[in-house]
Design a protein around this motif. Sequence first.
Motif, PDB file in Angstrom:
ATOM      1  N   LYS A 199       8.317  -1.653 -19.128  1.00 27.59           N
ATOM      2  CA  LYS A 199       8.401  -0.651 -18.056  1.00 27.59           C
ATOM      3  C   LYS A 199       9.828  -0.096 -17.934  1.00 27.59           C
ATOM      4  N   SER A 249      11.996   7.540  -6.864  1.00 25.00           N
ATOM      5  CA  SER A 249      12.124   6.129  -6.503  1.00 25.00           C
ATOM      6  C   SER A 249      12.265   5.248  -7.734  1.00 25.00           C
ATOM      7  N   CYS A 250      12.082   5.807  -8.929  1.00 27.78           N
ATOM      8  CA  CYS A 250      12.012   4.927 -10.105  1.00 27.78           C
ATOM      9  C   CYS A 250      13.193   5.046 -11.066  1.00 27.78           C
ATOM     10  N   ALA A 280       2.184  -5.084  -5.550  1.00 27.91           N
ATOM     11  CA  ALA A 280       2.685  -3.713  -5.783  1.00 27.91           C
ATOM     12  C   ALA A 280       3.660  -3.311  -4.684  1.00 27.91           C
ATOM     13  N   THR A 330       0.846  -1.203   0.000  1.00 30.09           N
ATOM     14  CA  THR A 330       0.000   0.000   0.000  1.00 30.09           C
ATOM     15  C   THR A 330       0.874   1.244   0.000  1.00 30.09           C
ATOM     16  N   SER A 363       8.257 -12.898  -1.404  1.00 29.04           N
ATOM     17  CA  SER A 363       7.644 -13.226  -0.106  1.00 29.04           C
ATOM     18  C   SER A 363       6.121 -13.078  -0.193  1.00 29.04           C
ATOM     19  N   VAL A 364       5.667 -12.109  -0.965  1.00 27.38           N
ATOM     20  CA  VAL A 364       4.214 -11.986  -1.191  1.00 27.38           C
ATOM     21  C   VAL A 364       3.707 -13.236  -1.934  1.00 27.38           C
ATOM     22  N   THR A 375       7.670  -2.861 -10.532  1.00 27.83           N
ATOM     23  CA  THR A 375       8.600  -2.895 -11.660  1.00 27.83           C
ATOM     24  C   THR A 375       9.595  -4.028 -11.422  1.00 27.83           C
ATOM     25  N   TYR A 398      10.789  -8.941  -1.622  1.00 26.63           N
ATOM     26  CA  TYR A 398       9.434  -8.583  -1.169  1.00 26.63           C
ATOM     27  C   TYR A 398       8.379  -9.195  -2.096  1.00 26.63           C
ATOM     28  N   GLY A 431       0.462   0.941  -4.951  1.00 27.70           N
ATOM     29  CA  GLY A 431      -0.644   0.108  -4.463  1.00 27.70           C
ATOM     30  C   GLY A 431      -1.795   0.941  -3.947  1.00 27.70           C
ATOM     31  N   GLU A 487       4.268  10.205  -9.768  1.00 27.53           N
ATOM     32  CA  GLU A 487       3.967  10.828  -8.479  1.00 27.53           C
ATOM     33  C   GLU A 487       3.648  12.294  -8.733  1.00 27.53           C
ATOM     34  N   LYS A 534       0.846   1.671   9.038  1.00 26.58           N
ATOM     35  CA  LYS A 534       0.300   2.262   7.811  1.00 26.58           C
ATOM     36  C   LYS A 534      -1.173   1.877   7.642  1.00 26.58           C
ATOM     37  N   ASP A 557       2.966  -3.346   6.890  1.00 30.67           N
ATOM     38  CA  ASP A 557       3.226  -2.253   7.830  1.00 30.67           C
ATOM     39  C   ASP A 557       1.930  -1.964   8.618  1.00 30.67           C
TER      40      ASP A 557
END
Length: 437
Positions: free
Chosen positions: A210, A265-266, A83, A8, A101-102, A121, A98, A12, A158, A35, A32
């Motif tokens: 992407k 961040s990208c 996401a 999220t 793990s999801v 990505t 991550y 997300g 963003e 969050k 989190d």
Amino acid sequence: MKISMIGTGYVGLVSGTCFSEMGVITSCLDIDEKKIADLKNGIMPIWEPGLEEMVRRNYEKSRLSFTTNMAESIEDAQACFIAVGTPPDEDGSADLQYVLSVAREIGKNIKNYMVVITKSTVPIGTAEKVRLTISEEIKKRNVNIEFDVASNPEFLKEGDAIEDCLHPDRIVVGIDSDRAKDIMDRLYKPFVLNGHPIIYMDIPSAELTKYAANAMLATKISFMNDIANFCEKVGADINSIRRGIGSDRRIGPYFIYPGTGYGGSCFPKDVKAIIRTADENNYSLEILKAVEDVNDRQKETLYHKAVKHFDGNLKSKKFAIWGLSFKPNTDDMREAPSLVLIDKLLAAGAEVIAYDPVAIHEAKRKLGDKILFTDDPYKAIEGADAMFLVTEWTEFRVLNYPVLEKMKDKVIFDGRNIYDPEEVRSKGFKYYSIGRK
Ligand code: NAD
């Protein structure tokens, strides 16, 4: 129709909320706990125009929910989007821990058919790794549950994230099953009533699309910065050149503004990751290596202009910085050019006081008490030896000259070319910008 959105963060939360806005029952999950608790109380983890109101509206109507419980989130969902973050590993490649793990958690909890979609990505081959990981977990449970995987990279920006999400230029979907395609069609058709395309392709191509998109955008920025620096050497003006080339339809007027380098961040992580993937496949992406080098250099450009102006002596000088986030309309400080400038100024013995309309709390998390912060740009310039404009928030566009008289020395370093050199100089300022005379 119900979906689950795992992770999220910027992507997300925004895309989950936009799906709920279209009437899709959306369960947003994050590990989190704070969050999730905050979101249930209407507290946003990020600052994004229009987001808070849209979250609240859909949450109140129970189309949007927040949870940390995977079984609950994916129960009865027809699609599950991954996401979560894919930060750079030490060698520059995307860290998939991550995402995988999801995938394990999905495999442990899946009860009905669904399509599992990577929205993060991710490098080529990740959807296959997700498929394998989920299958292994299902096998361990001794059950037989069908699922498909798909790749659906996200292109939102963003600062414009809601608008990009609701009215995307295109939607890219990598897929290898008709059943999954029907679900993706149902989910995305409401977003393209304007006629923009849903582009279906094979999964590896979608994954690479992407990276290619971000690499191309980063290339445009570094190209213009390189030409801007060259302009300074030969007395040409990058603004004129930008207009001159931007009117060529093959080039176009977008994304060709020089500045202090790309951050966020990208772009930095995605350019690194595609270079790394290519290296692993025995191909050297020479253009992108140069794009990175130019960008690293560009982040230092205002600092070098200051060193030159102050004859190498920045010790005990007081500098005001306007704008900290990596671009306007976001509080995201990841890889922000302002951080490089601040580090260099501090290392040279200067004092820094900074203002940003929304990113101060994020900047404080990164910088602590290394610099001072203020809630008023004109307080920052009081007694300052120079002002650096780093992020072009609209509120900086018109300068309040009488108040700027409170500067100790009238020097402006404009990292985004937002001011008119003649006007600023006519008010008695020394003015430096990027690639202009
Ligand atoms: P982010 O860091 O803002 O959010 C990631 C979220 O995932 C965090 O809230 C984190 O707590 C959560 N998370 C991590 N592990 C988890 C797990 N195991 N289970 C559930 N939640 C978990 O990241 P972001 O900016 O939203 O980026 C996500 C992905 O989308 C990245 O791959 C990024 O490259 C890509 N992307 C980002 C943007 C952007 O503008 N930020 C745009 C397009 C694509």
